[in-house]
Structures are given as C-alpha cells and as structure tokens.
Design an enzyme around this catalytic site. Sequence first.
Site, PDB file in Angstrom:
ATOM      1  N   TYR A   1       0.852  -1.192   0.000  1.00  0.00           N
ATOM      2  CA  TYR A   1       0.000   0.000   0.000  1.00  0.00           C
ATOM      3  C   TYR A   1       0.886   1.239   0.000  1.00  0.00           C
ATOM      4  O   TYR A   1       1.998   1.217   0.522  1.00  0.00           O
ATOM      5  CB  TYR A   1      -0.919   0.029   1.232  1.00  0.00           C
ATOM      6  N   GLU A   2       0.353   2.330  -0.555  1.00  0.00           N
ATOM      7  CA  GLU A   2       1.181   3.535  -0.721  1.00  0.00           C
ATOM      8  C   GLU A   2       1.546   4.205   0.607  1.00  0.00           C
ATOM      9  O   GLU A   2       2.398   5.084   0.643  1.00  0.00           O
ATOM     10  CB  GLU A   2       0.478   4.535  -1.638  1.00  0.00           C
ATOM     11  N   SER A   3       0.924   3.773   1.691  1.00  0.00           N
ATOM     12  CA  SER A   3       1.303   4.301   3.003  1.00  0.00           C
ATOM     13  C   SER A   3       2.666   3.767   3.434  1.00  0.00           C
ATOM     14  O   SER A   3       3.181   4.178   4.471  1.00  0.00           O
ATOM     15  CB  SER A   3       0.247   3.922   4.036  1.00  0.00           C
ATOM     16  N   GLY A   4       3.244   2.855   2.666  1.00  0.00           N
ATOM     17  CA  GLY A   4       4.577   2.351   2.989  1.00  0.00           C
ATOM     18  C   GLY A   4       4.572   0.981   3.631  1.00  0.00           C
ATOM     19  O   GLY A   4       5.588   0.529   4.136  1.00  0.00           O
TER      20      GLY A   4
ATOM     21  N   HIS B   1       1.089  11.803  -5.564  1.00  0.00           N
ATOM     22  CA  HIS B   1       1.809  11.489  -4.317  1.00  0.00           C
ATOM     23  C   HIS B   1       3.321  11.457  -4.555  1.00  0.00           C
ATOM     24  O   HIS B   1       4.104  11.986  -3.762  1.00  0.00           O
ATOM     25  CB  HIS B   1       1.383  10.119  -3.783  1.00  0.00           C
TER      26      HIS B   1
END
Lengths: 267, 269
Positions: free
Chosen positions: A63-66, B104
């Site tokens: 996920y792009e949250s890392g 982003h």
Amino acid sequence: MTGTAEPVAGTQQAPTWTADEMMSIAAARALRDGQVCFVGIGLPSTAANLARRLHAPRLVLVYESGTLDTKPAELPLSIGDGILADSALAVVGVPEIFNYWLQPGRIDVGFLSGAQVDRLGNINTTVIGEYDEPSVRLPGSGGAPEIAASCREVIVVMRHRMRAFVEQVDFVTSVGHGSGRGDRELLGLRGAGPVRVITDLGVLEPDPDTAELVLTALHQGVTVERVRAETGWPLQVAADLVFTAPPSTTELETLRGMRTVGEKETS
Amino acid sequence: MAKIVPLPQAVSELVHDGDTVALEGFTHLIPFAAGHEIIRQHRRDLTLVRMTPDLVYDQMIGAGCASKLVFSWGGNPGVGSLHRMRDALANAWPVPLEIEEHSHAGMANRYVAGASGVPFAVLRGYSGTDLPNHTDTISTVQCPFTGERLAAVAALNPDVAIVHAQRADRDGNVQLWGITGVQKEAVLASRRSLATVEEIVDELTPVPGAVVLPGWVLDAVATAPGGAAPSYAHGYYERDNAAYRAWDAISRDREAFLRWRRTIEEEAA
C-alpha cells in the site's frame, strides 16, 4: 447494483450474489499467487484481500502508506490504517515506497479504480468537466499516475456505468494506453498498462492492435446489450466472448466474512 | 534547540497569517490538535500543504484559514469527498481557494528536494497525464548522462511544518514510529517546525525503525495527548473510523459545520 444474477444450473440450492460481489470475486481471481500487488483503497483492496484468502495466500500486498507485504485480518478503511502497519513485513516512508519500490518496476500488478475510464484505458480521478470549472471535483491523483506508469501490468476494477465508461476521459490522471497502441512507449512509460478492466457486468481487455477496450467476458445473467447500454463508445465484442464462472460458495462466504476495520462501531 | 511550550503559544509564535504551512501525517499521526489551534487563533490566508488533505484540512478550509491548497489527494479516506474543500472551490465559501495539484510521488519528491537543500527533484512521473498543464511546479529535465527526459518538480520549503509524534524527551528530541509518511522530510524541508507529542518522557527508549527528529532541527515541542485523534498514534490509540464517517454528514452542511466549529472554538487546547 444489487440485483441478483441468474441461478446456477446444477446446484442444489442456487446461491445468489450481487453484481458488486461478482466484480470483487472476478477481480480477486485475476491475481496470481506470489505476485507483488500495489493496491489502491476501495474495490481493489477488497479484491486483493479476498484473493489472499482464497487462491493466492502468498500474494504480496503493498500500500502507498509504505506497508510492504501486509496481511490485514480485516479490510482497512483507509490506506494507512494501523492494521496494515501491524501486519506488514516492513513499513517504509512514503518517498521510499514510490522511489525505491514502485518506480524501478519491482511491482507486478497495479490494482486501480477511478471515476472515469475511457476506450483506451486512461483513468480520471481528478475532475468531471473542465479543470477550472468542474461539475464534480474528485479526490485527485494520489499514487495512481505512477502506479499506472510503473507496474508491470495494471488491472482496473470499477462499476460499469455510462457516466464512468466514456469515449475519452475529461482529465487524464493516470495513463492507460494514451492515444493508442505504442503511445506508452513514446511517453517513456515502462509497464504494460491496463491489461484488463473488471466491472460488475463483465471484463474488457485492450485489443492487441489498437489497444481499444473490447468486451471479452460477461458475468452470469448479463447481456451484451446491457454492457453496450452502459458504455459510452461503440463497444466491440471479442469473437471468443466467454462467461465468467459464477461465484463458488467458498468465494461468496469468504467475501461476506470479511469485515472492514471499525465496521462494528457504526452498524 | 526546541523549546517545550504549550500548544497555543507554539502556534502563536510559529504560524503567521500568509504563511505556507504543512501539517503532515500519512493517515497516521495527523496533527489534528494543532490544526484546531490554528482555527482557534483565526489564522488567515495560509497556503496549506499536505499530500492527503483529509479531515483536518477540510476543517481548516471550512474555517477560512486557507487561500491556497497544495496537495495530491483530497478526500475522506474510505468514506468519500471533502465537502468543505469542494464548497470553497466551487462557491468560494467561506473564502476563495486556489489549488496546486500533484501526484503522491511528485509531492513526496518535492519534500525530499526541500529537505535535501536542492531546488528540484527528478522522477519518472506525470508523463502523458494532464497534471503538468495545470501545475507550474511540474516541468521536465533532460538527463545530462543519457539524454532522457524526466519529470522535474520544484522543491517544497514551507515556512512551517507541523507533525504529531508519539513522544519527546525534555531536550525536545522527538521519536515517531509506525507509518512514518513524509513527516521527516516535511520537518527538514521547512524553515520552522513544531512537533506535538503524546507525552514527554525523561528518556527516549529506543524503538526499532523509529524516526528521530533531534531537538536541534525543531523550534518547538508541545504536548497534546490524543492530539492525532480521530487519526491514530501507533502504540497509544487506534483510528476512530466512525468519526471519519460522521464527518461526511457534518461537512456536507454549512450549518452543521458551523456548529462543529463552535465546539472547537470553545475547547481549550
């Protein structure tokens, strides 16, 4: 959207399912065990987590949250829910997830959704209408443009509606096949782009020569006419059009058993 | 060296009308308490910078603090739209709002350039999208080694960065862990910075993988227990997903929003 499909011949007690459930299950089936998948929130997240519970236990979710290789016990409401960090192999910063993991092409599949997709698989999540005077302001790009650019391939999952399946998107947030076959290479995009668009009615795939999305599969109980009525361009149908296998009991039960984090608080 | 001060004093000293302000926190550790203090102090004409302007910026925009928003994804995560942001964009309510929009990856790289002290960052991005047509801080650059064209984004150097973290020691060294987002980059890119923390401890116990912001890169540290709610602080409390869903109804209606705003005004930081 909640209409049930035709009963399946040969089953003792015919299960019924919603069009959304069929879409999630069809999208889950598109993921293979062992793949590394960059997941957007919403429908893609539901489908990816379903695949991991069914046939792809070693599917790596990023996920792009890392959060790298996360295995949430419940569905996250947001891409940064604590459940994703708690169950991840590693958590990295946001610049790192985009620069080190996504950009060089380490991710097999990007799993995206959008407000509009066009006949060449370009996706809009920015505005409906003119940019400066939009009729609808959407959330914007998030991680999608680079997911669409850099993953080895992209699978789009979204509900099939006339307003969403348009001849040309109002705003290109994420490039699908650009202006046609070969355009991605000219733009310097390294991944293959959208290889499949999975909807609540069927599946569309780009034509090998033109990259135009063509109907290749229908879900049970859906007709070509109905898909055409919800598509904003003269939709071509593949000569070898197939029907999607109906959901199995296991698929349906697993999907229905998945809960979103915090769901109990509001229901 | 960071001063340890009460939150109202920190905001009063560090955030001025007209400033470019970044409140960062990627779903996790969102500095809500600081955002509400900015609302209480009636700051105006701010350029608000944030990758994911979610509830806290919807609240600040609705309160009239912002004249510009620099962002990459503006929504209520998992719930829907930001209605105060939409109202400001479409109807200039309560004041007009200008936007500067990125992806982003673009925003993250802008912070990296800002933190690194270089004027721009290079990435494989934006190619073929419509974003560069509307955003002046996106351009292209030719690689001096291969000749390849790549996207360039201007460095972000906000006047003030505000982050929330789990804890600090009495010298103002701050420790932050879990989903770390772009908080480190935002602090290092900014001219001034404030960290609100759940607690101040005598000694920071090492946490594997934690980001440490030394007191000497921060201007102020303020205690704000629960200061990230309704987002969450890993190890302290969980995300209040019901509050995110509830915001949808409050933000859809100007009167409901104004009632919410009065409750914030009456609350002491």
